[in-house]
Design an enzyme around this catalytic site. Structure first.
Site, mmCIF file in Angstrom:
data_model
loop_
_atom_site.group_PDB
_atom_site.id
_atom_site.type_symbol
_atom_site.label_atom_id
_atom_site.label_comp_id
_atom_site.label_asym_id
_atom_site.label_seq_id
_atom_site.Cartn_x
_atom_site.Cartn_y
_atom_site.Cartn_z
ATOM 1 N N GLY A 246 -2.084 15.551 -3.432
ATOM 2 C CA GLY A 246 -1.133 16.196 -2.075
ATOM 3 C C GLY A 246 -0.194 15.717 -1.714
ATOM 4 N N GLY A 250 2.985 7.321 -1.782
ATOM 5 C CA GLY A 250 4.787 6.230 -0.795
ATOM 6 C C GLY A 250 4.263 5.037 -0.722
ATOM 7 N N CYS A 253 7.849 0.521 -3.622
ATOM 8 C CA CYS A 253 7.960 0.483 -4.752
ATOM 9 C C CYS A 253 8.660 1.434 -5.400
ATOM 10 C CB CYS A 253 6.996 -0.358 -5.035
ATOM 11 S SG CYS A 253 6.218 -1.536 -4.792
ATOM 12 N N LYS A 256 11.899 2.906 -4.822
ATOM 13 C CA LYS A 256 12.843 2.068 -4.653
ATOM 14 C C LYS A 256 13.274 2.110 -7.147
ATOM 15 C CE LYS A 256 12.028 -2.375 -4.489
ATOM 16 N NZ LYS A 256 11.567 -2.804 -5.224
HETATM 17 C C1 UDX Z 1 2.427 -0.350 -6.648
HETATM 18 C C2 UDX Z 1 1.743 0.038 -8.023
HETATM 19 O O1 UDX Z 1 0.320 0.210 -8.250
HETATM 20 C C3 UDX Z 1 1.648 -2.022 -8.315
HETATM 21 O O2 UDX Z 1 1.152 -2.190 -9.366
HETATM 22 C C4 UDX Z 1 3.169 -2.587 -8.174
HETATM 23 O O3 UDX Z 1 3.305 -3.470 -8.173
HETATM 24 C C5 UDX Z 1 3.207 -2.133 -6.598
HETATM 25 O O4 UDX Z 1 3.399 -0.725 -6.509
HETATM 26 P P1 UDX Z 1 1.629 0.070 -4.018
HETATM 27 O O5 UDX Z 1 2.897 0.870 -3.790
HETATM 28 O O6 UDX Z 1 1.243 -1.468 -3.003
HETATM 29 O O7 UDX Z 1 1.629 -0.007 -5.408
HETATM 30 O O8 UDX Z 1 0.225 0.921 -4.240
HETATM 31 P P2 UDX Z 1 -0.817 2.153 -4.875
HETATM 32 O O9 UDX Z 1 -1.992 1.761 -4.977
HETATM 33 O O10 UDX Z 1 0.037 2.389 -6.232
HETATM 34 O O11 UDX Z 1 -0.453 3.203 -3.984
HETATM 35 C C6 UDX Z 1 0.868 4.170 -4.001
HETATM 36 C C7 UDX Z 1 0.080 5.514 -4.025
HETATM 37 O O12 UDX Z 1 0.185 6.362 -4.637
HETATM 38 C C8 UDX Z 1 -0.215 5.382 -2.904
HETATM 39 O O13 UDX Z 1 0.217 6.378 -1.753
HETATM 40 C C9 UDX Z 1 -1.241 6.223 -3.087
HETATM 41 O O14 UDX Z 1 -1.706 7.364 -1.554
HETATM 42 C C10 UDX Z 1 -1.173 7.489 -3.296
HETATM 43 N N1 UDX Z 1 -1.944 7.867 -5.056
HETATM 44 C C11 UDX Z 1 -2.877 6.719 -5.058
HETATM 45 C C12 UDX Z 1 -1.902 9.270 -4.473
HETATM 46 O O15 UDX Z 1 -1.896 10.156 -4.363
HETATM 47 N N2 UDX Z 1 -2.862 9.194 -5.604
HETATM 48 C C13 UDX Z 1 -4.230 8.745 -6.979
HETATM 49 O O16 UDX Z 1 -4.707 9.350 -7.120
HETATM 50 C C14 UDX Z 1 -3.286 7.350 -6.632
#
Ligand code: UDX
Length: 435
Positions: A246, A250, A253, A256
């Protein structure tokens, strides 16, 4: 057990409420007065499904209280969940950690275990002991793997629990604290536990950046990244999650933590070639998405684009590092007018974008007078949108999917064209112009 959690941010609050629901007696230390007072009244300052209900149950049962200082008396475990933001060098800023350690070291009376819950780079254990300056305190690590929007679920049914410990006694106390949570437990050194957390986030971020680059190549050769991902993900050595391409990932976590891991290597004299580009690729992906919109719509100035989704992920109001905000900023630079809608994140987006964009009160209102629609968060209500109505409301029947989550057939049946990153279909196949 008597448990203290320092910091009622996202991680600390879930930890405090989760531990209280497991039956422990929990004190959560929060130094910001307004936040602490709101929490004590049962108000959660951000949107996280299920958390408010659990907070209120814990308060009603008197299993959880909020204070501004570490309680006196015997404490079994003290979890530190303060923020570790990115500093100018990319390394984690440990100043909040230092203040928390100094407070604990000064105020705690008896033996206790200080558990690092925040994501803290490996190699700072000696410094933590110096800040604590209290030989009754041991240090342990219990990294969090919570996904925003699914944090409550992840607390009670995690994929794994990691204990980094200095002694057998610390392992036993941590096991006791998590009684009732079924998950494989990994016990190791504090350094290994900390590195395991960074490695997990970096691996996930790297998968996404790699799939995003492969999606760009899919656009070049006229392949469909969804078919490619299905094949790649069906290899059990790889697995099918986190392969959706995509306009970039974002959240607070990934960027950083990835840069902090690189900085840890650098400080020790190891220069990684692979890690930093994960973030560069991610930023570029928003530009590629905007370029695609421009390739289709032509000159963008004076165009209006409706944006569905401001949060970085579904089920959250968090816009930190959100690809939606990145894309909107790039569109604004091109003179585009933006009308945006998000089921939860309008208020947090307003803090960042202010009056630079217009905010709509529903997803259909958002479309009135717009030349195209861009979907930038994977909320269910966008995936299940009434495409006939969407077509009626828009000036031209085009939807740009920054998350590759929409169903092309349903959009095409409604007489619209679905554009994404690496989504080849007859109508939308366009050679992107990469700059
Ligand atoms: C992440 C880790 O998953 C978690 O284990 C850690 O403790 C904190 O960081 P988080 O940032 O809350 O969690 O969200 P996550 O579900 O991991 O998604 C991160 C980003 O990846 C989102 O913007 C989501 O839209 C994107 N994403 C996720 C994709 O673009 N494609 C995917 O296939 C999956």
């Amino acid at each position: 057990m008597k448990i203290t959690v320092i910091g009622a941010g996202y991680v600390g609050l879930v930890q405090a409420v989760g531990m209280a629901r497991l039956g422990h007696d929990v004190t959560c230390v929060e130094i910001q007065d307004e936040r602490r007072e709101r929490l004590a009244k049962g108000e959660v300052p951000f949107f996280e499904p299920g958390l408010k209900e659990m907070l209120n149950k814990s308060l009603e049962k008197n299993q959880l209280r909020f204070t501004d200082r570490v309680p006196s008396g015997v404490l079994d475990l003290i979890f530190i969940a303060v923020q570790t933001p990115q500093s100018e060098t990319g390394a984690a800023d440990l100043s909040y950690l230092q203040s928390a350690c100094e407070m604990i070291g000064r105020d705690v009376q008896g033996d206790s275990i200080v558990v690092l819950k925040s994501t803290i780079p490996p190699g700072v254990r000696a410094r933590i002991h110096e800040w604590l300056a209290n030989d009754k305190l041991e240090v342990a690590s219990n990294p969090e793997f919570l996904r925003e929007g699914k944090a409550v679920e992840d607390f009670f049914a995690p994929s794994r629990i990691v204990f980094g410990v200095e002694s057998k006694q610390a392992e036993e106390k941590l096991r006791e604290a998590y009684t009732g949570v079924e998950a494989p437990v990994f016990v190791m050194s504090v350094e290994s536990a900390q590195l395991a957390k960074y490695a997990s986030n970096t691996m996930l971020a790297m998968r996404l950046s790699l799939m995003n680059e492969i999606a760009n190549i899919a656009d070049v050769v006229g392949a469909d990244i969804r078919d490619v991902s299905a094949v790649v993900g069906s290899d059990p050595r790889i697995g099918s999650s986190f392969l959706r391409a995509g306009a970039g990932f974002g959240g607070s976590c990934f960027p950083k933590d990835v840069l902090a891991l690189e900085a840890v290597g650098k400080e020790g004299g190891f220069d990684s070639r692979l890690i930093a580009p994960i973030i560069e690729v991610n930023k570029k992906q928003a530009e590629i998405f905007v370029q695609k919109i421009q390739d289709v719509l032509g000159e963008l100035s004076r165009k209006t684009i409706a944006v569905w989704g401001l949060a970085f992920n579904a089920e959250t109001d968090d816009v930190r590092e959100s690809p939606a905000i990145r894309v909107i900023r790039l569109l604004l630079e091109q003179g585009v007018s933006i009308k945006a809608y998000d089921p939860q994140a309008i208020e947090s987006a307003r803090e960042v974008l202010g009056a630079e964009i217009e905010y709509a009160s529903s997803k259909i209102d958002c479309l009135q007078g717009a030349d195209a629609l861009a979907v930038l968060t994977e909320w269910e209500e966008f995936i299940d949108a009434p495409w006939d109505e969407v077509k009626e409301a828009l000036n031209s029947p085009m939807v740009f999917d920054g998350k590759n989550v929409l169903n092309t057939d349903r959009i095409t049946e409604a007489g619209m064209t679905h554009y994404g990153i690496g989504l080849c279909n007859e109508d939308s196949q366009l050679l992107p112009s990469f700059s």
